[in-house]
Design a protein around this motif. Sequence first.
Motif, PDB file in Angstrom:
ATOM      1  N   SER A 131       0.844  -1.194   0.000  1.00  0.00           N
ATOM      2  CA  SER A 131       0.000   0.000   0.000  1.00  0.00           C
ATOM      3  C   SER A 131       0.878   1.242   0.000  1.00  0.00           C
ATOM      4  N   GLY A 132       0.309   2.330  -0.414  1.00  0.00           N
ATOM      5  CA  GLY A 132       1.021   3.606  -0.485  1.00  0.00           C
ATOM      6  C   GLY A 132       0.097   4.623  -1.116  1.00  0.00           C
ATOM      7  N   ASN A 133       0.599   5.814  -1.377  1.00  0.00           N
ATOM      8  CA  ASN A 133      -0.271   6.785  -2.039  1.00  0.00           C
ATOM      9  C   ASN A 133      -0.409   6.442  -3.522  1.00  0.00           C
ATOM     10  N   THR A 134      -1.282   7.147  -4.205  1.00  0.00           N
ATOM     11  CA  THR A 134      -1.592   6.833  -5.604  1.00  0.00           C
ATOM     12  C   THR A 134      -0.344   6.853  -6.476  1.00  0.00           C
ATOM     13  N   GLU A 135       0.513   7.840  -6.260  1.00  0.00           N
ATOM     14  CA  GLU A 135       1.735   7.953  -7.051  1.00  0.00           C
ATOM     15  C   GLU A 135       2.632   6.731  -6.858  1.00  0.00           C
ATOM     16  N   HIS A 136       2.746   6.282  -5.620  1.00  0.00           N
ATOM     17  CA  HIS A 136       3.562   5.117  -5.287  1.00  0.00           C
ATOM     18  C   HIS A 136       3.019   3.855  -5.952  1.00  0.00           C
ATOM     19  N   ILE A 137       1.713   3.645  -5.885  1.00  0.00           N
ATOM     20  CA  ILE A 137       1.115   2.451  -6.467  1.00  0.00           C
ATOM     21  C   ILE A 137       1.211   2.480  -7.988  1.00  0.00           C
ATOM     22  N   ALA A 138       0.995   3.645  -8.593  1.00  0.00           N
ATOM     23  CA  ALA A 138       1.139   3.756 -10.048  1.00  0.00           C
ATOM     24  C   ALA A 138       2.553   3.382 -10.478  1.00  0.00           C
ATOM     25  N   GLU A 139       3.536   3.821  -9.723  1.00  0.00           N
ATOM     26  CA  GLU A 139       4.933   3.497 -10.033  1.00  0.00           C
ATOM     27  C   GLU A 139       5.179   1.996  -9.902  1.00  0.00           C
ATOM     28  N   ALA A 140       4.608   1.380  -8.869  1.00  0.00           N
ATOM     29  CA  ALA A 140       4.785  -0.061  -8.671  1.00  0.00           C
ATOM     30  C   ALA A 140       4.157  -0.855  -9.808  1.00  0.00           C
ATOM     31  N   VAL A 141       3.002  -0.407 -10.293  1.00  0.00           N
ATOM     32  CA  VAL A 141       2.355  -1.076 -11.424  1.00  0.00           C
ATOM     33  C   VAL A 141       3.202  -0.923 -12.685  1.00  0.00           C
ATOM     34  N   ILE A 151      -6.287   2.489  -7.142  1.00  0.00           N
ATOM     35  CA  ILE A 151      -5.865   3.809  -6.702  1.00  0.00           C
ATOM     36  C   ILE A 151      -7.064   4.712  -6.438  1.00  0.00           C
ATOM     37  N   GLU A 152      -6.796   5.833  -5.761  1.00  0.00           N
ATOM     38  CA  GLU A 152      -7.860   6.747  -5.339  1.00  0.00           C
ATOM     39  C   GLU A 152      -8.001   7.957  -6.254  1.00  0.00           C
ATOM     40  N   GLY A 153      -7.066   8.139  -7.147  1.00  0.00           N
ATOM     41  CA  GLY A 153      -7.115   9.313  -8.010  1.00  0.00           C
ATOM     42  C   GLY A 153      -6.621   8.961  -9.394  1.00  0.00           C
ATOM     43  N   PRO A 154      -6.540   9.923 -10.283  1.00  0.00           N
ATOM     44  CA  PRO A 154      -6.043   9.650 -11.631  1.00  0.00           C
ATOM     45  C   PRO A 154      -4.579   9.226 -11.606  1.00  0.00           C
ATOM     46  N   ALA A 155      -4.213   8.292 -12.492  1.00  0.00           N
ATOM     47  CA  ALA A 155      -2.833   7.808 -12.534  1.00  0.00           C
ATOM     48  C   ALA A 155      -1.881   8.843 -13.125  1.00  0.00           C
ATOM     49  N   ASP A 159       1.554   5.427 -19.636  1.00  0.00           N
ATOM     50  CA  ASP A 159       1.950   4.020 -19.730  1.00  0.00           C
ATOM     51  C   ASP A 159       1.054   3.108 -18.893  1.00  0.00           C
ATOM     52  N   LEU A 160      -0.009   3.681 -18.305  1.00  0.00           N
ATOM     53  CA  LEU A 160      -0.914   2.891 -17.486  1.00  0.00           C
ATOM     54  C   LEU A 160      -2.348   3.031 -17.984  1.00  0.00           C
ATOM     55  N   LYS A 161      -3.105   1.962 -17.835  1.00  0.00           N
ATOM     56  CA  LYS A 161      -4.526   1.970 -18.169  1.00  0.00           C
ATOM     57  C   LYS A 161      -5.329   1.940 -16.882  1.00  0.00           C
ATOM     58  N   THR A 162      -6.376   2.724 -16.789  1.00  0.00           N
ATOM     59  CA  THR A 162      -7.223   2.710 -15.594  1.00  0.00           C
ATOM     60  C   THR A 162      -8.664   2.422 -15.976  1.00  0.00           C
ATOM     61  N   GLU A 163      -9.385   1.857 -15.032  1.00  0.00           N
ATOM     62  CA  GLU A 163     -10.805   1.577 -15.237  1.00  0.00           C
ATOM     63  C   GLU A 163     -11.532   1.709 -13.910  1.00  0.00           C
ATOM     64  N   SER A 206      -6.038  11.515  -2.904  1.00  0.00           N
ATOM     65  CA  SER A 206      -6.994  12.351  -2.165  1.00  0.00           C
ATOM     66  C   SER A 206      -6.605  13.818  -2.255  1.00  0.00           C
ATOM     67  N   ARG A 207      -5.331  14.116  -2.095  1.00  0.00           N
ATOM     68  CA  ARG A 207      -4.849  15.495  -2.150  1.00  0.00           C
ATOM     69  C   ARG A 207      -5.149  16.106  -3.520  1.00  0.00           C
ATOM     70  N   THR A 208      -4.875  15.345  -4.575  1.00  0.00           N
ATOM     71  CA  THR A 208      -5.106  15.839  -5.933  1.00  0.00           C
ATOM     72  C   THR A 208      -6.566  16.185  -6.156  1.00  0.00           C
ATOM     73  N   VAL A 209      -7.475  15.287  -5.717  1.00  0.00           N
ATOM     74  CA  VAL A 209      -8.911  15.491  -5.932  1.00  0.00           C
ATOM     75  C   VAL A 209      -9.423  16.669  -5.106  1.00  0.00           C
ATOM     76  N   VAL A 210      -8.971  16.787  -3.859  1.00  0.00           N
ATOM     77  CA  VAL A 210      -9.411  17.891  -3.000  1.00  0.00           C
ATOM     78  C   VAL A 210      -8.950  19.230  -3.565  1.00  0.00           C
TER      79      VAL A 210
END
Length: 306
Positions: A131-141, A151-155, A159-163, A206-210
Amino acid sequence: MENFRLKVFRAVAEALSFRKAAEMLHLSQPAVSQQIRALEEEVGTRLFDRAGGDRHNSQIALTEAGRVLLDYARRSAIMLLEAERALAALNHEVTGELKLGASTTVAQYFLPRILGAFLKQYPQVHISMISGNTEHIAEAVANEKVDLGIIEGPALRRDLKTESMTPDELVLIVSPLHEWAQRKTVLAAQDLTTSPLLMRERGSGSRTVVERALRQAGLRQRELKIVMELDSTEAIISGVEAGLGAGFVSRWAISKVLRLGAVKVIKVAGLRIAREFRFVWPAGAELSGAAESFYRFAQAATRHEG
């Protein structure tokens, strides 16, 4: 199905550390060293250069023979995993390892019950999760450290696909002793500039969305009294309970503290912060095996809840 010595070798070669490999494999360092020594005797050459000749020293490097063997060991592991999946498919079984990555709010408040139901249906799947923040998880993927991310926000990466997985809403909470908790009227957006705010760290979904929602409400960041940046939703809730300020958190995270009366949700005129929890995986790749099964299971579970 993978040869155990090769599995130990891959772990040491990828971590370049006997200690880290031992921790990852849940073995003792002497056991790891013994397996590497036996493998070197079997292939008739050294696979690692060890600083100072210490087999437990973390300062090691692959020899040329080690680099060659690692390439073949990786390809062998992939082929054997594909074989396991193909054999399981014949019996309509889902087996193997599932490496998940999840943003902190998802991992702590949303995902556990879905994982429990999934493992009840697919008991032969072994799950590991970071687990980690969105940026961390996107990097791991992107670096293929996990098979599937949530993730909780836009990637914010091409180089990543989201749904979409499921909707979420961020709400403003305060301590019951906060002056806003006693107000009978809805808070005006401009009032957010008058009280200390607790925010998630930069890189958090969360920070990005707020921040985006506050800009749309006409508030600039320099107008806000951000007194603390915290690395988890739990930390924000605890800070709010302690009277350090107001904070925005997911509705998924506050059901318990709301029941206990430890915090209060404050409505802000013209401000609704909606977002989605999203699946994320490498663009151009197709999900397969346990990752695909979990993806479909989680989709069905969240649709049923909705």
